[in-house]
Design a protein around this motif. Structure first.
Motif, PDB file in Angstrom:
ATOM      1  N   PHE A 127       0.854  -1.188   0.000  1.00  0.00           N
ATOM      2  CA  PHE A 127       0.000   0.000   0.000  1.00  0.00           C
ATOM      3  C   PHE A 127       0.891   1.239   0.000  1.00  0.00           C
ATOM      4  O   PHE A 127       1.822   1.338   0.804  1.00  0.00           O
ATOM      5  CB  PHE A 127      -0.894   0.018   1.242  1.00  0.00           C
ATOM      6  CG  PHE A 127      -1.906  -1.096   1.296  1.00  0.00           C
ATOM      7  CD1 PHE A 127      -3.164  -0.937   0.737  1.00  0.00           C
ATOM      8  CD2 PHE A 127      -1.593  -2.298   1.911  1.00  0.00           C
ATOM      9  CE1 PHE A 127      -4.101  -1.969   0.804  1.00  0.00           C
ATOM     10  CE2 PHE A 127      -2.512  -3.325   1.983  1.00  0.00           C
ATOM     11  CZ  PHE A 127      -3.767  -3.166   1.422  1.00  0.00           C
ATOM     12  N   VAL A 128       0.590   2.170  -0.894  1.00  0.00           N
ATOM     13  CA  VAL A 128       1.382   3.393  -1.034  1.00  0.00           C
ATOM     14  C   VAL A 128       0.456   4.591  -0.896  1.00  0.00           C
ATOM     15  O   VAL A 128      -0.512   4.728  -1.646  1.00  0.00           O
ATOM     16  CB  VAL A 128       2.107   3.451  -2.392  1.00  0.00           C
ATOM     17  CG1 VAL A 128       2.989   4.693  -2.485  1.00  0.00           C
ATOM     18  CG2 VAL A 128       2.945   2.186  -2.617  1.00  0.00           C
ATOM     19  N   ALA A 129       0.743   5.457   0.086  1.00  0.00           N
ATOM     20  CA  ALA A 129      -0.117   6.618   0.343  1.00  0.00           C
ATOM     21  C   ALA A 129       0.448   7.861  -0.313  1.00  0.00           C
ATOM     22  O   ALA A 129       1.607   8.225  -0.085  1.00  0.00           O
ATOM     23  CB  ALA A 129      -0.253   6.850   1.838  1.00  0.00           C
ATOM     24  N   LYS A 130      -0.379   8.522  -1.131  1.00  0.00           N
ATOM     25  CA  LYS A 130      -0.045   9.843  -1.647  1.00  0.00           C
ATOM     26  C   LYS A 130      -0.626  10.866  -0.678  1.00  0.00           C
ATOM     27  O   LYS A 130      -1.823  10.812  -0.364  1.00  0.00           O
ATOM     28  CB  LYS A 130      -0.588  10.050  -3.047  1.00  0.00           C
ATOM     29  CG  LYS A 130      -0.158  11.370  -3.682  1.00  0.00           C
ATOM     30  CD  LYS A 130      -0.671  11.493  -5.103  1.00  0.00           C
ATOM     31  CE  LYS A 130      -0.168  12.788  -5.741  1.00  0.00           C
ATOM     32  NZ  LYS A 130      -0.614  13.997  -5.041  1.00  0.00           N
ATOM     33  N   GLU A 131       0.206  11.798  -0.225  1.00  0.00           N
ATOM     34  CA  GLU A 131      -0.153  12.694   0.870  1.00  0.00           C
ATOM     35  C   GLU A 131      -1.456  13.438   0.649  1.00  0.00           C
ATOM     36  O   GLU A 131      -2.365  13.388   1.474  1.00  0.00           O
ATOM     37  CB  GLU A 131       0.984  13.688   1.114  1.00  0.00           C
ATOM     38  CG  GLU A 131       0.724  14.650   2.249  1.00  0.00           C
ATOM     39  CD  GLU A 131       1.860  15.649   2.415  1.00  0.00           C
ATOM     40  OE1 GLU A 131       1.839  16.401   3.400  1.00  0.00           O
ATOM     41  OE2 GLU A 131       2.757  15.684   1.557  1.00  0.00           O
ATOM     42  N   ARG A 132      -1.587  14.144  -0.466  1.00  0.00           N
ATOM     43  CA  ARG A 132      -2.791  14.921  -0.750  1.00  0.00           C
ATOM     44  C   ARG A 132      -2.725  15.486  -2.162  1.00  0.00           C
ATOM     45  O   ARG A 132      -1.742  15.349  -2.861  1.00  0.00           O
ATOM     46  CB  ARG A 132      -2.972  16.052   0.273  1.00  0.00           C
ATOM     47  CG  ARG A 132      -1.835  17.053   0.355  1.00  0.00           C
ATOM     48  CD  ARG A 132      -2.090  18.096   1.424  1.00  0.00           C
ATOM     49  NE  ARG A 132      -3.359  18.793   1.190  1.00  0.00           N
ATOM     50  CZ  ARG A 132      -3.893  19.647   2.053  1.00  0.00           C
ATOM     51  NH1 ARG A 132      -3.286  19.893   3.192  1.00  0.00           N
ATOM     52  NH2 ARG A 132      -5.015  20.262   1.772  1.00  0.00           N
ATOM     53  N   ASP A 133      -3.821  16.137  -2.563  1.00  0.00           N
ATOM     54  CA  ASP A 133      -3.943  16.823  -3.878  1.00  0.00           C
ATOM     55  C   ASP A 133      -3.625  15.930  -5.079  1.00  0.00           C
ATOM     56  O   ASP A 133      -2.798  16.290  -5.899  1.00  0.00           O
ATOM     57  CB  ASP A 133      -3.036  18.075  -3.902  1.00  0.00           C
ATOM     58  CG  ASP A 133      -3.363  19.062  -2.801  1.00  0.00           C
ATOM     59  OD1 ASP A 133      -4.538  19.104  -2.355  1.00  0.00           O
ATOM     60  OD2 ASP A 133      -2.455  19.777  -2.360  1.00  0.00           O
ATOM     61  N   PRO A 134      -4.312  14.796  -5.288  1.00  0.00           N
ATOM     62  CA  PRO A 134      -5.341  14.248  -4.406  1.00  0.00           C
ATOM     63  C   PRO A 134      -4.738  13.278  -3.390  1.00  0.00           C
ATOM     64  O   PRO A 134      -3.614  12.805  -3.538  1.00  0.00           O
ATOM     65  CB  PRO A 134      -6.252  13.512  -5.381  1.00  0.00           C
ATOM     66  CG  PRO A 134      -5.298  13.000  -6.414  1.00  0.00           C
ATOM     67  CD  PRO A 134      -4.246  14.080  -6.565  1.00  0.00           C
ATOM     68  N   MET A 135      -5.512  12.986  -2.363  1.00  0.00           N
ATOM     69  CA  MET A 135      -5.131  12.014  -1.338  1.00  0.00           C
ATOM     70  C   MET A 135      -5.576  10.637  -1.811  1.00  0.00           C
ATOM     71  O   MET A 135      -6.767  10.395  -2.022  1.00  0.00           O
ATOM     72  CB  MET A 135      -5.808  12.393  -0.021  1.00  0.00           C
ATOM     73  CG  MET A 135      -5.431  11.547   1.157  1.00  0.00           C
ATOM     74  SD  MET A 135      -6.161  12.210   2.695  1.00  0.00           S
ATOM     75  CE  MET A 135      -7.911  12.235   2.268  1.00  0.00           C
ATOM     76  N   VAL A 136      -4.603   9.734  -1.977  1.00  0.00           N
ATOM     77  CA  VAL A 136      -4.889   8.435  -2.591  1.00  0.00           C
ATOM     78  C   VAL A 136      -4.083   7.344  -1.881  1.00  0.00           C
ATOM     79  O   VAL A 136      -2.963   7.581  -1.437  1.00  0.00           O
ATOM     80  CB  VAL A 136      -4.512   8.431  -4.092  1.00  0.00           C
ATOM     81  CG1 VAL A 136      -4.786   7.064  -4.712  1.00  0.00           C
ATOM     82  CG2 VAL A 136      -5.268   9.511  -4.846  1.00  0.00           C
ATOM     83  N   ILE A 137      -4.665   6.149  -1.774  1.00  0.00           N
ATOM     84  CA  ILE A 137      -3.925   4.965  -1.332  1.00  0.00           C
ATOM     85  C   ILE A 137      -3.894   3.992  -2.505  1.00  0.00           C
ATOM     86  O   ILE A 137      -4.933   3.467  -2.927  1.00  0.00           O
ATOM     87  CB  ILE A 137      -4.583   4.292  -0.114  1.00  0.00           C
ATOM     88  CG1 ILE A 137      -4.624   5.252   1.077  1.00  0.00           C
ATOM     89  CG2 ILE A 137      -3.815   3.022   0.262  1.00  0.00           C
ATOM     90  CD1 ILE A 137      -5.350   4.689   2.298  1.00  0.00           C
ATOM     91  N   TYR A 138      -2.704   3.777  -3.076  1.00  0.00           N
ATOM     92  CA  TYR A 138      -2.536   2.836  -4.163  1.00  0.00           C
ATOM     93  C   TYR A 138      -2.184   1.458  -3.609  1.00  0.00           C
ATOM     94  O   TYR A 138      -1.517   1.336  -2.581  1.00  0.00           O
ATOM     95  CB  TYR A 138      -1.411   3.278  -5.107  1.00  0.00           C
ATOM     96  CG  TYR A 138      -1.662   4.596  -5.793  1.00  0.00           C
ATOM     97  CD1 TYR A 138      -2.579   4.706  -6.833  1.00  0.00           C
ATOM     98  CD2 TYR A 138      -0.968   5.748  -5.409  1.00  0.00           C
ATOM     99  CE1 TYR A 138      -2.805   5.921  -7.461  1.00  0.00           C
ATOM    100  CE2 TYR A 138      -1.184   6.957  -6.033  1.00  0.00           C
ATOM    101  CZ  TYR A 138      -2.104   7.048  -7.055  1.00  0.00           C
ATOM    102  OH  TYR A 138      -2.321   8.246  -7.668  1.00  0.00           O
ATOM    103  N   GLU A 139      -2.612   0.419  -4.310  1.00  0.00           N
ATOM    104  CA  GLU A 139      -2.192  -0.941  -4.005  1.00  0.00           C
ATOM    105  C   GLU A 139      -1.297  -1.409  -5.144  1.00  0.00           C
ATOM    106  O   GLU A 139      -1.722  -1.453  -6.299  1.00  0.00           O
ATOM    107  CB  GLU A 139      -3.404  -1.863  -3.866  1.00  0.00           C
ATOM    108  CG  GLU A 139      -4.290  -1.548  -2.671  1.00  0.00           C
ATOM    109  CD  GLU A 139      -5.463  -2.498  -2.561  1.00  0.00           C
ATOM    110  OE1 GLU A 139      -5.359  -3.631  -3.089  1.00  0.00           O
ATOM    111  OE2 GLU A 139      -6.491  -2.112  -1.967  1.00  0.00           O
ATOM    112  N   VAL A 140      -0.058  -1.741  -4.809  1.00  0.00           N
ATOM    113  CA  VAL A 140       0.916  -2.169  -5.813  1.00  0.00           C
ATOM    114  C   VAL A 140       1.163  -3.655  -5.650  1.00  0.00           C
ATOM    115  O   VAL A 140       1.565  -4.123  -4.583  1.00  0.00           O
ATOM    116  CB  VAL A 140       2.243  -1.391  -5.658  1.00  0.00           C
ATOM    117  CG1 VAL A 140       3.268  -1.858  -6.695  1.00  0.00           C
ATOM    118  CG2 VAL A 140       2.004   0.117  -5.787  1.00  0.00           C
TER     119      VAL A 140
END
Length: 303
Positions: free
Chosen positions: A180-193
């Protein structure tokens, strides 16, 4: 007569403006969603899970002696029974004891802006480069004193590049082989790799990146600073610095419970100033670090 009418009209306009600003602020801070979540949990307590509301701080705001740089992220190594964090001002991978003492420091070269670290197997860790959105797989043993990104396996995603609002958090599901990889914001997203780290480095990468938009829309926080996957429940913990909150998400991505990082809650004597890293051990103890060098421990208490 007109002069007398102007004053009530002015009050009406000011009142409407104040309500409008309050509504915008509430939306910005996700107060409506958070309030509705609290009401539902009061009316109908959530199903079994981590139950963050039962946690209390047993160690708080302890400075990490010998460390003045900004700590960023935290992960638990079940083999060594220790924690690892990274610093980005002076790039280092740092091993900590479970009571927040420095055990060793490993110099990092070529990692750009390291913001997260995650244990993915014995002696193996993934470190993120926030700005370039690189995932860097490193290996270390008891003799490792330095790591060079040029010698490591790397994966660059380059999704929605946005300066220093990139990859802030990592979590690994060892059974599902998901990172799981979290992008902080703008946009805020949790990717599953899936596919990195590779089970067989000798074979070509077959990387698959998934985004659960419904889950991400339920995140009533302003940013994402760190992630933690709980192998026991299959639930995901998301840490938000700006919202001063840890949020538990179910397998389906439904918010279940919260741990507040504000003064007066969860046994905290002061608000956690800038929470950056979150980790959990096999007993369910939660460890947290806050910039520049503060260390916290939270443990579940009987109901």
């Amino acid at each position: 007569m007109r002069r007398y009418l102007r004053f009530p009209l002015l009050l009406l306009i000011l009142g409407f403006g104040a309500l409008l600003l309050a509504g915008v602020a509430a939306q910005e801070f996700r107060l409506f969603e958070r309030g509705w979540f609290n009401v539902k949990n009061w009316w109908q307590p959530p199903a079994a899970g981590i139950a963050l509301h039962r946690y209390r701080a047993t160690l708080q705001a302890q400075p990490i002696e010998g460390l003045n740089d900004d700590v960023s992220a935290l992960t638990y190594d079940p083999e060594r029974k220790t924690l690892f964090t990274v610093t980005n001002a002076r790039s280092e991978l740092i091993e900590l004891s479970l009571d927040g003492r420095i055990l060793r420091r490993v110099a990092l070269t070529g990692f750009g802006d390291p913001e997260a670290v995650e244990y993915v197997g014995p002696g193996s860790f993934v470190i993120t480069d926030e700005r370039q959105q690189r995932l860097i797989l490193v290996h270390l043993d008891d003799t490792t004193t330095a790591l060079d990104a040029n010698d490591a396996e790397q994966l660059t995603l380059g999704i929605g590049l946005n300066g220093n609002k990139g990859f802030e958090g990592l979590a690994y599901d060892s059974l599902g082989k998901r990172l799981f990889v979290a992008k902080e914001r703008d946009p805020m997203v949790i990717y599953e790799v899936r596919g990195f780290p590779s089970a067989n480095p000798e074979k070509p990468y077959a990387v698959h990146v998934v985004q659960d938009r419904e889950r991400d829309s339920r995140l009533f926080v302003r940013d994402l600073s760190s992630l933690q996957f709980d192998e026991r429940s299959g639930h995901l913990l998301a840490l938000s610095d700006e919202s001063r909150l840890v949020l538990e998400l179910s397998v389906e991505g439904k918010p279940l419970s919260t741990l507040s990082l504000r003064k007066g809650y969860q046994g905290l004597e002061k608000t956690v100033p800038q929470a950056e890293g979150l980790a959990m051990d096999e007993a369910g103890t939660i460890y947290l670090v806050s910039e520049p060098n503060l260390f916290y421990v939270f443990k579940p208490q009987p109901d």
